[in-house]
Design a protein around this motif. Sequence first.
Motif, PDB file in Angstrom:
ATOM      1  N   ARG A 178      -1.703  -3.018  -1.410  1.00  0.00           N
ATOM      2  CA  ARG A 178      -0.868  -3.541  -0.335  1.00  0.00           C
ATOM      3  C   ARG A 178      -1.231  -4.993  -0.023  1.00  0.00           C
ATOM      4  O   ARG A 178      -0.349  -5.841   0.149  1.00  0.00           O
ATOM      5  CB  ARG A 178      -1.022  -2.675   0.914  1.00  0.00           C
ATOM      6  CG  ARG A 178      -0.247  -3.201   2.121  1.00  0.00           C
ATOM      7  CD  ARG A 178      -0.314  -2.257   3.284  1.00  0.00           C
ATOM      8  NE  ARG A 178       0.454  -2.746   4.418  1.00  0.00           N
ATOM      9  CZ  ARG A 178       0.791  -2.010   5.469  1.00  0.00           C
ATOM     10  NH1 ARG A 178       0.433  -0.739   5.518  1.00  0.00           N
ATOM     11  NH2 ARG A 178       1.490  -2.517   6.453  1.00  0.00           N
ATOM     12  N   VAL A 244       7.502  -1.993   1.113  1.00  0.00           N
ATOM     13  CA  VAL A 244       7.918  -0.599   1.277  1.00  0.00           C
ATOM     14  C   VAL A 244       7.057   0.277   0.374  1.00  0.00           C
ATOM     15  O   VAL A 244       6.315  -0.222  -0.485  1.00  0.00           O
ATOM     16  CB  VAL A 244       9.404  -0.389   0.912  1.00  0.00           C
ATOM     17  CG1 VAL A 244      10.328  -0.999   1.949  1.00  0.00           C
ATOM     18  CG2 VAL A 244       9.703  -0.928  -0.485  1.00  0.00           C
ATOM     19  N   LEU A 245       7.166   1.580   0.569  1.00  0.00           N
ATOM     20  CA  LEU A 245       6.582   2.520  -0.371  1.00  0.00           C
ATOM     21  C   LEU A 245       7.658   2.916  -1.372  1.00  0.00           C
ATOM     22  O   LEU A 245       8.747   3.364  -0.988  1.00  0.00           O
ATOM     23  CB  LEU A 245       6.067   3.766   0.355  1.00  0.00           C
ATOM     24  CG  LEU A 245       4.724   3.648   1.078  1.00  0.00           C
ATOM     25  CD1 LEU A 245       4.419   4.943   1.824  1.00  0.00           C
ATOM     26  CD2 LEU A 245       3.600   3.338   0.095  1.00  0.00           C
ATOM     27  N   GLU A 248       5.700   6.421  -3.477  1.00  0.00           N
ATOM     28  CA  GLU A 248       4.366   6.523  -2.864  1.00  0.00           C
ATOM     29  C   GLU A 248       3.429   5.383  -3.257  1.00  0.00           C
ATOM     30  O   GLU A 248       2.211   5.502  -3.081  1.00  0.00           O
ATOM     31  CB  GLU A 248       3.711   7.874  -3.198  1.00  0.00           C
ATOM     32  CG  GLU A 248       4.418   9.069  -2.617  1.00  0.00           C
ATOM     33  CD  GLU A 248       4.382   9.102  -1.091  1.00  0.00           C
ATOM     34  OE1 GLU A 248       3.363   8.704  -0.515  1.00  0.00           O
ATOM     35  OE2 GLU A 248       5.378   9.534  -0.489  1.00  0.00           O
ATOM     36  N   VAL A 250       2.998   0.831  -3.287  1.00  0.00           N
ATOM     37  CA  VAL A 250       3.493  -0.340  -2.568  1.00  0.00           C
ATOM     38  C   VAL A 250       4.452  -1.144  -3.431  1.00  0.00           C
ATOM     39  O   VAL A 250       4.162  -1.460  -4.583  1.00  0.00           O
ATOM     40  CB  VAL A 250       2.319  -1.238  -2.116  1.00  0.00           C
ATOM     41  CG1 VAL A 250       2.843  -2.439  -1.337  1.00  0.00           C
ATOM     42  CG2 VAL A 250       1.336  -0.447  -1.261  1.00  0.00           C
ATOM     43  N   LEU A 293       6.915   1.314   5.039  1.00  0.00           N
ATOM     44  CA  LEU A 293       5.456   1.246   4.927  1.00  0.00           C
ATOM     45  C   LEU A 293       4.881   1.112   6.328  1.00  0.00           C
ATOM     46  O   LEU A 293       5.111   0.121   7.029  1.00  0.00           O
ATOM     47  CB  LEU A 293       5.033   0.076   4.054  1.00  0.00           C
ATOM     48  CG  LEU A 293       3.553  -0.039   3.698  1.00  0.00           C
ATOM     49  CD1 LEU A 293       3.085   1.193   2.966  1.00  0.00           C
ATOM     50  CD2 LEU A 293       3.308  -1.275   2.848  1.00  0.00           C
ATOM     51  N   LYS A 294       4.153   2.142   6.743  1.00  0.00           N
ATOM     52  CA  LYS A 294       3.596   2.135   8.090  1.00  0.00           C
ATOM     53  C   LYS A 294       2.345   1.270   8.165  1.00  0.00           C
ATOM     54  O   LYS A 294       1.602   1.141   7.208  1.00  0.00           O
ATOM     55  CB  LYS A 294       3.265   3.568   8.520  1.00  0.00           C
ATOM     56  CG  LYS A 294       4.474   4.484   8.571  1.00  0.00           C
ATOM     57  CD  LYS A 294       4.075   5.902   8.960  1.00  0.00           C
ATOM     58  CE  LYS A 294       5.286   6.815   8.993  1.00  0.00           C
ATOM     59  NZ  LYS A 294       4.910   8.204   9.335  1.00  0.00           N
TER      60      LYS A 294
END
Length: 295
Positions: A178, A244-245, A248, A250, A293-294
Amino acid sequence: MNDHNWLVEQFEAHRNHLQAVAYRMLGSRSEADDAVQESWIRLIRSNTSKVENMGGWLTTIISRVCLDMLRSRKSRREELAMAGAPEPVTGHQDGSNPEHEAVIADSVGLAMLVVLEKLNPAERIAFVLHDIFAVSFSEIAFIIGCNEPAARQLASRARRRVQGAESTSETAELQGKRELVDAFLAASRNGDFEKLLSILDPNVVLRNDSPFAPVANVPIVRGSDAVAKQANQFATRARSMELVLVNESVGVIAGHLEQPIFILEFTVVDGKITEIGMTADQVRLSGLDIAALKD
């Protein structure tokens, strides 16, 4: 023998294998039966005159059917019966179906299928095909709609989860990626050529997607200088792009989650970006597992 009878013979010769693949992927005998039936429908509607490996071709078909079913299940937030436990295989088996019996007698059995329920659809397909049925990553990438390194990452991440080893190492890996992708996006926005060079592998490969018109004539860009120059060319667009993911992992999105213009997926090796894959085709975009993406 007419064409229809030949297709019936070919399909029946591979039915046991298709049933085993579908059951592993879906964890439900009834859904596996549905997937096999849908594969038959797709077979009789297809032109198979140029198919050289019917077994491999049918494995691709049923894998795509199962992937669609898994994604549909996820979008509906379905819960399998028995609080998410996979549906056990039942019925009168007389030992005449070795692959089907192997599914029942496998040492991990339902325990494996319960763990598989925790994987996202793309991870599950990659793991089942590679680790259980020895399908190559190039074939898996074609089925899922990603590049080969991404298929390897999906299977590797799934394998760690199945083995109970995801925890801190996976979290650290995701965080490291990330930070690197975020640095790439920031440097692109700012037109920081030197920063881009510092995070790109010298031999990085960028695979553009022709549906995105500005790069339609440049399918592949090789080398950090050339890739950095393209990133700089799209500095204005990069200001509206976000992390974003994607399956699953990045990635970067241009546009919105509901209507992306394109997605960038990244392969990272030894702290450098070694490959960037663009997906702009709307059909393939719809097949990607994209999520916010949190923090």
